[in-house]
Design a protein around this motif. Structure first.
Motif, PDB file in Angstrom:
ATOM      1  N   TYR A 142       3.845  54.320  82.669  1.00 56.50           N
ATOM      2  CA  TYR A 142       4.096  55.479  83.530  1.00 56.50           C
ATOM      3  C   TYR A 142       5.448  56.146  83.245  1.00 56.50           C
ATOM      4  O   TYR A 142       5.870  57.040  83.955  1.00 56.50           O
ATOM      5  CB  TYR A 142       3.989  55.089  85.015  1.00 56.50           C
ATOM      6  N   CYS A 239      -5.618  58.056  85.396  1.00 54.65           N
ATOM      7  CA  CYS A 239      -4.578  57.444  86.246  1.00 54.65           C
ATOM      8  C   CYS A 239      -3.440  58.406  86.592  1.00 54.65           C
ATOM      9  O   CYS A 239      -2.264  58.080  86.443  1.00 54.65           O
ATOM     10  CB  CYS A 239      -4.048  56.156  85.621  1.00 54.65           C
ATOM     11  N   CYS A 306      -9.782  56.311  88.579  1.00 53.76           N
ATOM     12  CA  CYS A 306      -8.978  55.227  88.015  1.00 53.76           C
ATOM     13  C   CYS A 306      -8.461  54.383  89.179  1.00 53.76           C
ATOM     14  O   CYS A 306      -9.198  54.140  90.141  1.00 53.76           O
ATOM     15  CB  CYS A 306      -7.879  55.802  87.117  1.00 53.76           C
ATOM     16  N   CYS A 307      -7.205  53.942  89.105  1.00 55.90           N
ATOM     17  CA  CYS A 307      -6.728  52.965  90.079  1.00 55.90           C
ATOM     18  C   CYS A 307      -6.867  53.455  91.518  1.00 55.90           C
ATOM     19  O   CYS A 307      -6.622  54.621  91.816  1.00 55.90           O
ATOM     20  CB  CYS A 307      -5.289  52.608  89.768  1.00 55.90           C
TER      21      CYS A 307
HETATM   22 ZN   LIG Z   1      -5.378  53.520  86.630  1.00 51.82          ZN
END
Ligand SMILES: [Zn+2]
Ligand code: MET
Length: 324
Positions: A142, A239, A306-307
């Protein structure tokens, strides 16, 4: 790819967060291998979560190899051979879930077959390759800040054998997830050109400002590099908070005619120290799903989560895109 999208009605539903759903099913992921730990602690649970996503309407399964690296397994004391077998296993688990699902579509009771839950359709298994930052397990996927290791040769050497081992298991697609910077984009493109895997690749970039990838490198430049590679059959975003997606899809569309994939997270942020998602600014499933048609109109044709997204999110996306 064009045929798959046509058979999916012009837009395909991808799955949702795998690690999130493994945790929701009781797996402990507080480890440097994160979800890849489940490849040896609870492989059956990975298969079950894949199946849950198919039953929710997904037509793309992303394997549990996001944080599975040979280097990561070796550092846990596994042999080279065992490490490669875990990578292959991740693909096999998704293929097994697909076979179980298609069997249920064909042989289920009439009652089951009538349910939207068992709709026979083309399903792709996409082998996940998480970025080098994911292996570091410090949240640097990230930031895209790889320090002195952020050079082309290092990154190519890091990913090469892993990529080959995944390809040997015969997935339909390789998906490079959470790509944080230009150098790793370049490394993947060169590896694809050198390795001749004969498997199409998808690229998912991450952004935290709606303009650039997380390192600050230009998304347009990264997407152009991906576009220039003939092995690449879809380019997009994963994400990343939903609020940035619309602008990002429009930017990507400026530099590629390839299908655009998007599978945002819920908008929450990850704390790499506590290895937890901080539930502050996330959005609800309903809000997430309400964006889906807008993203599709902007040009995205592969849409999932995603997450911090779940089978419920995927059911919502499927309904928004296909009415079922
Ligand atoms: Zn993710
Ligand atoms: C940090 S992004 C994780 C992507 C991976 N495919 C997962 O859903 O677990």
């Amino acid at each position: 790819m064009a045929e798959f999208l046509r058979a999916s009605g012009g837009a395909a539903v991808m799955d949702g967060g795998l690690a999130t759903e493994l945790e929701a099913n009781g797996a402990d992921l507080k480890d440097a291998l994160w979800s890849a730990r489940c490849l040896f602690t609870c492989p059956g649970l990975i298969r079950k979560v894949h199946l849950d996503y198919l039953e929710a309407g997904a037509s793309v399964l992303i394997t549990g190899s996001y944080q599975a690296t040979i280097q990561g397994f070796l550092s846990k004391g596994f042999s080279q051979e065992e490490s490669e077998s875990f990578l292959r296993r991740s693909v096999e688990l998704a293929c097994e879930a697909r076979a179980i699902y298609l069997e249920k579509c064909s042989n289920g009771s009439d009652e089951d077959k009538n349910k939207t839950k068992y709709r026979k359709r083309p399903i792709l298994v996409a082998a996940s390759v998480g970025s080098y930052g994911a292996y570091l397990a410090d949240g640097s996927e990230y930031s895209g800040d790889y320090g002195k290791e952020g050079n082309l040769e290092f990154l190519k050497n890091f990913h090469r054998r892993r990529l080959q081992a995944l390809a040997e298991a015969g997935p339909d697609v390789i998906v490079f997830e959470t790509i944080p910077n230009k150098i790793e984009t370049q490394a993947y493109v060169e590896l694809l050109e050198e390795c001749k895997l004969c498997i199409p690749a998808w690229f998912g970039f991450t952004s935290k400002d709606g303009t650039n990838v997380v390192s600050g490198d230009s998304l347009i430049e990264c997407a152009s590099i991906a576009d220039s590679c003939k092995e690449v059959s879809a380019v997009g975003i994963n994400c990343t908070p939903p609020r940035f997606i619309h602008a990002l899809v429009l930017s990507i569309r400026e530099v590629t005619n390839k299908p655009i994939l998007i599978y945002p997270n819920s908008g929450e942020s990850y704390d790499p120290i506590r290895k937890e998602w901080v539930a502050c600014s996330g959005i609800s499933n309903e809000d997430f799903v309400s964006y889906v048609r807008k993203w599709h109109e902007a040009g995205a044709s592969l849409i999932g989560g995603c997450c911090r997204t779940s089978p419920d999110t995927i059911r919502g996306i499927s309904k928004a895109l296909h009415g079922v």
